[in-house]
Write a protein that holds these residues in place. Structure first.
Motif, short mmCIF file in Angstrom:
data_model
loop_
_atom_site.label_atom_id
_atom_site.label_comp_id
_atom_site.label_asym_id
_atom_site.label_seq_id
_atom_site.Cartn_x
_atom_site.Cartn_y
_atom_site.Cartn_z
N ALA A 5 0.87 -1.17 0.00
CA ALA A 5 0.00 0.00 0.00
C ALA A 5 0.91 1.22 0.00
N VAL A 6 0.66 2.12 -0.93
CA VAL A 6 1.45 3.34 -1.04
C VAL A 6 0.52 4.52 -0.85
N GLU A 7 0.84 5.35 0.12
CA GLU A 7 0.06 6.56 0.34
C GLU A 7 0.85 7.77 -0.14
N ARG A 81 4.46 7.13 1.48
CA ARG A 81 4.62 6.08 2.50
C ARG A 81 4.36 4.73 1.83
N VAL A 82 5.34 3.84 1.90
CA VAL A 82 5.25 2.51 1.29
C VAL A 82 5.18 1.50 2.43
N ARG A 83 4.11 0.68 2.43
CA ARG A 83 3.94 -0.30 3.50
C ARG A 83 3.56 -1.65 2.92
N LEU A 84 4.23 -2.69 3.41
CA LEU A 84 3.86 -4.05 3.05
C LEU A 84 2.45 -4.30 3.58
N TRP A 85 1.58 -4.85 2.72
CA TRP A 85 0.16 -4.98 3.08
C TRP A 85 -0.28 -6.40 2.85
#
Length: 93
Positions: A5-7, A81-85
């Motif tokens: 997920a990239v915000e 913001r890059v988060r493993l989802w």
């Protein structure tokens, strides 16, 4: 491959966003259907931004890929913001 997920948080300069939005969208469309799964803007006018779901092997790969986004290159993205989802319920194509 992992799902991230990239915000994006955008500048509040609507004119600059409007000017470069066609190139930004063209860039994202070229990533469909892989590595980009889906992307869309948040609708709150007071805090412009977007959410992207991206398939990649690492967060570094996602960042390298999205470094080419015209919004990023023109500094119209103030935070990324890059988060493993992990989609625990439902499915993602």
């Amino acid at each position: 491959m992992n799902l991230y997920a990239v915000e994006y948080s955008y500048v509040t300069d609507a004119a600059a966003l409007d000017e470069h939005r066609p190139a930004h969208r063209e860039f994202l469309r070229a990533l469909l259907p892989t590595p980009l799964v889906v992307a869309g803007a948040y609708q709150e006018a007071d805090s412009p931004g977007a959410l992207l779901l991206v398939r990649a092997d690492s967060d570094a790969e996602v960042e390298q890929l999205l470094d080419e986004d015209p919004f990023w290159q023109r500094k119209l993205i103030t935070q990324r913001r890059v988060r493993l989802w992990n989609p625990g319920i439902g499915t993602v194509q």
